[in-house]
Design a protein around this motif. Structure first.
Motif, PDB file in Angstrom:
ATOM      1  N   LEU A   1       4.141 -25.645   3.784  1.00  0.00           N
ATOM      2  CA  LEU A   1       5.555 -25.366   3.995  1.00  0.00           C
ATOM      3  C   LEU A   1       6.126 -24.504   2.874  1.00  0.00           C
ATOM      4  CD1 LEU A   1       8.212 -25.872   5.556  1.00  0.00           C
ATOM      5  CD2 LEU A   1       8.513 -27.896   4.116  1.00  0.00           C
ATOM      6  N   LEU A   2       5.676 -24.699   1.645  1.00  0.00           N
ATOM      7  CA  LEU A   2       6.273 -24.023   0.495  1.00  0.00           C
ATOM      8  C   LEU A   2       5.573 -22.725   0.092  1.00  0.00           C
ATOM      9  CD1 LEU A   2       6.991 -27.170  -1.697  1.00  0.00           C
ATOM     10  CD2 LEU A   2       8.589 -25.877  -0.273  1.00  0.00           C
ATOM     11  N   ALA A   3       4.421 -22.421   0.642  1.00  0.00           N
ATOM     12  CA  ALA A   3       3.650 -21.250   0.192  1.00  0.00           C
ATOM     13  C   ALA A   3       4.420 -19.948   0.388  1.00  0.00           C
ATOM     14  CB  ALA A   3       2.304 -21.199   0.916  1.00  0.00           C
ATOM     15  N   VAL A   4       4.892 -19.694   1.569  1.00  0.00           N
ATOM     16  CA  VAL A   4       5.576 -18.421   1.852  1.00  0.00           C
ATOM     17  C   VAL A   4       6.970 -18.367   1.212  1.00  0.00           C
ATOM     18  CG1 VAL A   4       6.500 -16.974   3.703  1.00  0.00           C
ATOM     19  CG2 VAL A   4       4.196 -17.888   3.871  1.00  0.00           C
ATOM     20  N   PRO A   5       7.787 -19.427   1.294  1.00  0.00           N
ATOM     21  CA  PRO A   5       9.083 -19.340   0.604  1.00  0.00           C
ATOM     22  C   PRO A   5       8.953 -19.116  -0.908  1.00  0.00           C
ATOM     23  CG  PRO A   5       9.142 -21.120   2.179  1.00  0.00           C
ATOM     24  CD  PRO A   5       7.708 -20.628   2.109  1.00  0.00           C
ATOM     25  N   ALA A   6       7.960 -19.734  -1.524  1.00  0.00           N
ATOM     26  CA  ALA A   6       7.759 -19.524  -2.961  1.00  0.00           C
ATOM     27  C   ALA A   6       7.383 -18.073  -3.250  1.00  0.00           C
ATOM     28  CB  ALA A   6       6.675 -20.470  -3.482  1.00  0.00           C
TER      29      ALA A   6
ATOM     30  N   LEU B   1       9.544 -15.299  -5.405  1.00  0.00           N
ATOM     31  CA  LEU B   1       8.976 -14.496  -6.487  1.00  0.00           C
ATOM     32  C   LEU B   1       9.136 -13.004  -6.221  1.00  0.00           C
ATOM     33  CD1 LEU B   1       5.709 -16.501  -7.261  1.00  0.00           C
ATOM     34  CD2 LEU B   1       7.732 -16.269  -8.709  1.00  0.00           C
ATOM     35  N   SER B   2       9.071 -12.611  -4.955  1.00  0.00           N
ATOM     36  CA  SER B   2       9.206 -11.189  -4.629  1.00  0.00           C
ATOM     37  C   SER B   2      10.617 -10.672  -4.889  1.00  0.00           C
ATOM     38  CB  SER B   2       8.806 -10.923  -3.182  1.00  0.00           C
ATOM     39  OG  SER B   2       9.820 -11.333  -2.296  1.00  0.00           O
ATOM     40  N   LEU B   3      11.602 -11.570  -4.891  1.00  0.00           N
ATOM     41  CA  LEU B   3      12.964 -11.145  -5.218  1.00  0.00           C
ATOM     42  C   LEU B   3      13.084 -10.715  -6.677  1.00  0.00           C
ATOM     43  CD1 LEU B   3      15.100 -13.816  -3.356  1.00  0.00           C
ATOM     44  CD2 LEU B   3      14.903 -11.379  -2.814  1.00  0.00           C
TER      45      LEU B   3
ATOM     46  N   ARG C   1       6.311  -2.663  -5.469  1.00  0.00           N
ATOM     47  CA  ARG C   1       5.230  -2.929  -4.519  1.00  0.00           C
ATOM     48  C   ARG C   1       4.586  -4.289  -4.766  1.00  0.00           C
ATOM     49  NH1 ARG C   1       0.611   1.292  -5.816  1.00  0.00           N
ATOM     50  NH2 ARG C   1      -0.334   0.254  -4.055  1.00  0.00           N
ATOM     51  N   TRP C   2       4.660  -4.767  -5.993  1.00  0.00           N
ATOM     52  CA  TRP C   2       4.009  -6.032  -6.323  1.00  0.00           C
ATOM     53  C   TRP C   2       4.736  -7.216  -5.708  1.00  0.00           C
ATOM     54  CZ3 TRP C   2      -0.650  -5.204  -7.314  1.00  0.00           C
ATOM     55  CH2 TRP C   2      -1.032  -4.035  -7.961  1.00  0.00           C
ATOM     56  N   GLY C   3       5.999  -7.070  -5.392  1.00  0.00           N
ATOM     57  CA  GLY C   3       6.701  -8.105  -4.642  1.00  0.00           C
ATOM     58  C   GLY C   3       6.133  -8.245  -3.242  1.00  0.00           C
TER      59      GLY C   3
ATOM     60  N   TYR D   1       0.834  -1.207   0.000  1.00  0.00           N
ATOM     61  CA  TYR D   1       0.000   0.000   0.000  1.00  0.00           C
ATOM     62  C   TYR D   1       0.867   1.255   0.000  1.00  0.00           C
ATOM     63  CZ  TYR D   1      -3.232   3.548   1.677  1.00  0.00           C
ATOM     64  OH  TYR D   1      -3.958   4.697   1.816  1.00  0.00           O
ATOM     65  N   ARG D   2       1.999   1.196   0.706  1.00  0.00           N
ATOM     66  CA  ARG D   2       2.904   2.341   0.786  1.00  0.00           C
ATOM     67  C   ARG D   2       3.904   2.372  -0.374  1.00  0.00           C
ATOM     68  NH1 ARG D   2       5.639   2.507   6.287  1.00  0.00           N
ATOM     69  NH2 ARG D   2       6.492   4.391   5.356  1.00  0.00           N
ATOM     70  N   ASP D   3       3.700   1.503  -1.370  1.00  0.00           N
ATOM     71  CA  ASP D   3       4.527   1.449  -2.581  1.00  0.00           C
ATOM     72  C   ASP D   3       5.979   1.078  -2.260  1.00  0.00           C
ATOM     73  OD1 ASP D   3       4.761   1.512  -5.312  1.00  0.00           O
ATOM     74  OD2 ASP D   3       5.281   3.638  -5.400  1.00  0.00           O
ATOM     75  N   GLN D   4       6.149   0.079  -1.362  1.00  0.00           N
ATOM     76  CA  GLN D   4       7.485  -0.369  -0.971  1.00  0.00           C
ATOM     77  C   GLN D   4       7.684  -1.832  -1.358  1.00  0.00           C
ATOM     78  OE1 GLN D   4       7.527   0.218   3.235  1.00  0.00           O
ATOM     79  NE2 GLN D   4       8.026   2.399   3.079  1.00  0.00           N
ATOM     80  N   PRO D   5       8.891  -2.179  -1.796  1.00  0.00           N
ATOM     81  CA  PRO D   5       9.183  -3.593  -2.073  1.00  0.00           C
ATOM     82  C   PRO D   5       9.430  -4.340  -0.765  1.00  0.00           C
ATOM     83  CG  PRO D   5      11.144  -2.286  -2.422  1.00  0.00           C
ATOM     84  CD  PRO D   5      10.028  -1.305  -2.095  1.00  0.00           C
ATOM     85  N   THR D   6       9.603  -5.636  -0.865  1.00  0.00           N
ATOM     86  CA  THR D   6       9.953  -6.417   0.324  1.00  0.00           C
ATOM     87  C   THR D   6      11.362  -6.030   0.759  1.00  0.00           C
ATOM     88  OG1 THR D   6      10.644  -8.203  -1.146  1.00  0.00           O
ATOM     89  CG2 THR D   6       8.491  -8.413  -0.116  1.00  0.00           C
ATOM     90  N   LYS D   7      11.528  -5.956   2.062  1.00  0.00           N
ATOM     91  CA  LYS D   7      12.823  -5.574   2.625  1.00  0.00           C
ATOM     92  C   LYS D   7      13.330  -6.705   3.501  1.00  0.00           C
ATOM     93  CE  LYS D   7      11.811  -0.759   2.247  1.00  0.00           C
ATOM     94  NZ  LYS D   7      11.446   0.476   2.829  1.00  0.00           N
ATOM     95  N   ASP D   8      14.523  -6.516   4.059  1.00  0.00           N
ATOM     96  CA  ASP D   8      15.136  -7.569   4.865  1.00  0.00           C
ATOM     97  C   ASP D   8      14.244  -7.991   6.031  1.00  0.00           C
ATOM     98  OD1 ASP D   8      17.314  -7.563   3.209  1.00  0.00           O
ATOM     99  OD2 ASP D   8      18.560  -6.320   4.515  1.00  0.00           O
ATOM    100  N   TRP D   9      13.579  -7.041   6.656  1.00  0.00           N
ATOM    101  CA  TRP D   9      12.705  -7.371   7.788  1.00  0.00           C
ATOM    102  C   TRP D   9      11.547  -8.257   7.359  1.00  0.00           C
ATOM    103  CZ3 TRP D   9      14.518  -6.966  12.382  1.00  0.00           C
ATOM    104  CH2 TRP D   9      15.458  -5.998  12.680  1.00  0.00           C
TER     105      TRP D   9
END
Length: 119
Positions: free
Chosen positions: A77-82, A86-88, A93-95, A25-33
Motif C-alpha cells: 500500500l505504501l510503496a507507490v505513495p512513498a 519523494l519525487s515531489l 528526471r530522477w523523480g 528517459y526523456r529527462d522529464q520530472p513527474t507530472k500531474d498525469w
C-alpha cells in the motif's frame, strides 16, 4: 487473496513503471498525469488491503505467517505513495525514476504476497 486483484495491481504497477521510466528517459520530472496514475495504482493496493483484511477476519489464513502477510500488504500500500512523495522533492528526471522504481517494488511485493498466501 483474489488472484485477479493481485494481477491487476501488478500490471498497473508495471505500466506505471514503464510510463515513469519513459519520462525519466526523456529527462522529464513527474507530472500531474503521473500522480493520477499513482493514485489509481494506490487505490488498487488499498482495495487489496481491504480484501486481505476481510479474508483474514473471515477465518482464512495465509500459508505463511499472518504478521508477514499483513506487513507485505501494508508495504504494498505504501510503496507507490512513498515514491511519489519523494519525487515531489526531486523535480528532475530522477523523480520519475524514483516512481518507476517504487512501482517495480510494488509489482515484486505482489508476487511475494501471492506466494505468502499460498499461491
Amino acid at each position: 487473496m483474489l488472484v485477479a486483484l493481485t494481477v491487476a495491481v501488478s500490471v498497473t504497477a508495471l505500466v506505471l513503471a514503464a510510463w515513469c521510466g519513459h519520462a525519466a528517459y526523456r529527462d522529464q520530472p513527474t507530472k500531474d498525469w503521473h500522480f493520477i496514475g499513482m493514485a489509481v495504482v494506490s487505490l488498487l493496493a488499498l482495495a487489496q488491503l481491504g480484501v486481505g483484511i476481510f479474508r483474514l477476519a473471515g477465518g482464512d489464513r495465509p500459508a505463511d505467517s499472518t504478521v508477514i502477510f499483513v506487513s507485505y500488504l501494508l508495504g504494498a500500500l505504501l510503496a507507490v505513495p512513498a515514491a511519489g512523495f519523494l519525487s515531489l522533492g526531486e523535480r528532475t528526471r530522477w523523480g520519475s525514476a524514483t516512481v518507476a522504481a517504487g512501482a517495480v517494488v510494488l509489482a515484486v511485493l505482489e508476487v511475494r504476497l501471492h506466494d505468502i498466501w499460498g499461491g
